[in-house]
Design an enzyme around this catalytic site. Structure first.
Site, short mmCIF file in Angstrom:
data_model
loop_
_atom_site.label_atom_id
_atom_site.label_comp_id
_atom_site.label_asym_id
_atom_site.label_seq_id
_atom_site.Cartn_x
_atom_site.Cartn_y
_atom_site.Cartn_z
N ASP A 80 -6.71 -7.28 -77.98
CA ASP A 80 -7.20 -8.57 -77.48
C ASP A 80 -7.87 -9.30 -78.64
O ASP A 80 -9.07 -9.23 -78.83
CB ASP A 80 -8.17 -8.34 -76.33
CG ASP A 80 -8.64 -9.63 -75.67
OD1 ASP A 80 -8.16 -10.71 -76.07
OD2 ASP A 80 -9.49 -9.56 -74.77
N ARG A 135 3.04 -6.59 -88.20
CA ARG A 135 2.62 -7.42 -89.33
C ARG A 135 2.11 -8.75 -88.77
O ARG A 135 2.50 -9.84 -89.21
CB ARG A 135 3.75 -7.62 -90.35
CG ARG A 135 5.08 -8.11 -89.77
CD ARG A 135 6.05 -8.45 -90.90
NE ARG A 135 7.33 -8.90 -90.39
CZ ARG A 135 8.40 -8.13 -90.20
NH1 ARG A 135 8.34 -6.83 -90.48
NH2 ARG A 135 9.54 -8.65 -89.75
N SER A 187 -6.71 -4.29 -92.97
CA SER A 187 -5.39 -4.67 -92.48
C SER A 187 -4.44 -4.81 -93.66
O SER A 187 -4.78 -5.44 -94.66
CB SER A 187 -5.46 -5.99 -91.72
OG SER A 187 -4.14 -6.47 -91.47
N ASN A 234 -7.47 2.31 -89.93
CA ASN A 234 -6.50 1.27 -89.59
C ASN A 234 -5.08 1.84 -89.70
O ASN A 234 -4.89 3.06 -89.80
CB ASN A 234 -6.70 0.08 -90.53
CG ASN A 234 -6.39 -1.25 -89.87
OD1 ASN A 234 -5.41 -1.39 -89.14
ND2 ASN A 234 -7.24 -2.24 -90.13
N THR A 235 -4.09 0.97 -89.73
CA THR A 235 -2.68 1.38 -89.82
C THR A 235 -2.32 1.81 -91.24
O THR A 235 -3.01 1.49 -92.20
CB THR A 235 -1.76 0.24 -89.38
OG1 THR A 235 -2.04 -0.91 -90.21
CG2 THR A 235 -2.00 -0.13 -87.93
#
Length: 345
Positions: free
Chosen positions: A68, A115, A178, A249-250
């Site tokens: 969100d 992305r 990110s 994070n990713t």
């Protein structure tokens, strides 16, 4: 109720484009929150209180940022049993993010690649949404920088957002990890991080004096860090007395998904393939900071046992994202119960 319906809903959602399904789900949750239907959806999750950062969490299982981004569905999400909610990442000015398509499912690996690029409606709209929410539990507000802000001026964006969200946050997350904003991860470097955290801590203290409350800061870091980088980050967190760190994070690694459809798409990989790398960062970071900087563990949690492993690695709390998309609200209760059993064993 929603937990039992989710497997049926997922079958339909997974036939849609991943981002379209994401937006449809958020709109439904937002509507449920506004109309009071969220009460009917409420999940039965046992209380398992835990105090971290000076905050008392209803249970240690939270929603990670990214689901969100604009804080538009807080009340609906809060009905699903989470012990805390984190929304964002938000930037000073609205921005569209990267071109679509920009979100891809890898169901064979229980993974996602995205992305998105910090697409959001800007911090002013974000604050309005947060103020409109009725939720009074622990709410983390995640802030970042605009894509067109030079990396040398990134601190200005973080300081601006911190000032805007501070009065409405239980804690504020500084997202410097990110992979989808050019050069953002440079801020994890020792010198850059030292300067950024010094500025943020100074601003935090001035805002605490102004508002009469100290809102904790959490730093969100990447899994793609070597041992020296983890040590430097740990030292910097301790030096500036940052209240928490979110790991992780990713990842940019594709080692676990080679050959799968969409595996070569650019972006951050989340889900089961990041579980081990995230746990390794948590273990190494915990060895550096001990209990002085609580760790919020995120990355690849798909079961109660996965959540327990994160805590055993050194996390004090955990967050769900990709596992929640694949498994739905039932995962929240499963994780809370597994952690509660571990503590009473």
């Amino acid at each position: 109720m929603f937990s039992s319906l989710y497997p049926l809903a997922r079958a339909s959602l997974f036939k849609m484009d991943a981002e379209d399904a994401h937006h449809l789900t958020l709109r439904a949750l937002g509507a449920a929150g506004r109309t009071g239907l969220a009460c009917a959806l409420s999940a039965r999750v046992p209380d398992a209180p835990r105090t971290v950062m000076g905050l008392t969490f209803r249970n240690p299982v939270g929603l990670a940022a990214g689901l969100d981004k604009d804080g538009a569905a807080i009340d609906g999400l809060a009905s699903l049993g989470f012990g805390f909610i984190e929304v964002g990442t938000v930037t000073p000015r609205p921005q569209p993010g990267n071109p679509r398509p920009r979100m891809f499912r890898l169901p064979q690996a229980d993974a996602l690649i995205n992305r998105m690029g910090f697409n959001n409606h800007g911090v002013d709209q974000f604050v309005k949404n947060v103020q409109a929410a009725r939720y009074r539990g622990i709410l983390g507000l995640n802030i970042g920088k605009n894509a067109d802000t030079p990396i040398e001026r990134a601190a200005e964006d973080y300081l601006y957002c911190l000032e805007r969200v501070y009065p409405f946050a239980s804690y504020v997350t500084i997202n410097i990890s990110s992979p989808n904003t050019k050069n953002l991860r440079q801020l994890q470097g020792a010198g850059e991080l030292d300067a950024l955290l010094a500025a943020l801590k100074d601003k935090q203290q001035r805002l605490a004096d102004l508002h009469g409350k100290l809102v904790p800061l959490a730093l969100k870091i990447a899994p793609d860090l070597d041992d020296e980088q983890v040590k430097e980050i740990g030292d910097t967190l301790l030096r500036h007395k940052i209240e928490a760190v979110i790991a992780t994070n990713t990842t940019l690694s594709r080692a676990a998904v080679q050959g799968l459809p969409h595996a070569d798409e650019a972006g951050g990989l989340s889900g089961r393939p990041v579980f081990d790398a995230s746990n390794e960062v948590i273990r190494k970071l915990h060895a550096e900071v001990g209990s002085a900087v609580p760790i919020i563990g995120v990355g690849g949690i798909f079961s109660g046992e996965d959540a327990r492993v994160k805590l055993a690695a050194g996390a004090s709390l955990v967050q769900l994202y990709t596992g929640f998309i694949y498994r739905g609200p039932a995962l929240v209760a499963e994780c809370v119960k597994a952690i509660a059993r571990e503590r009473t064993a």
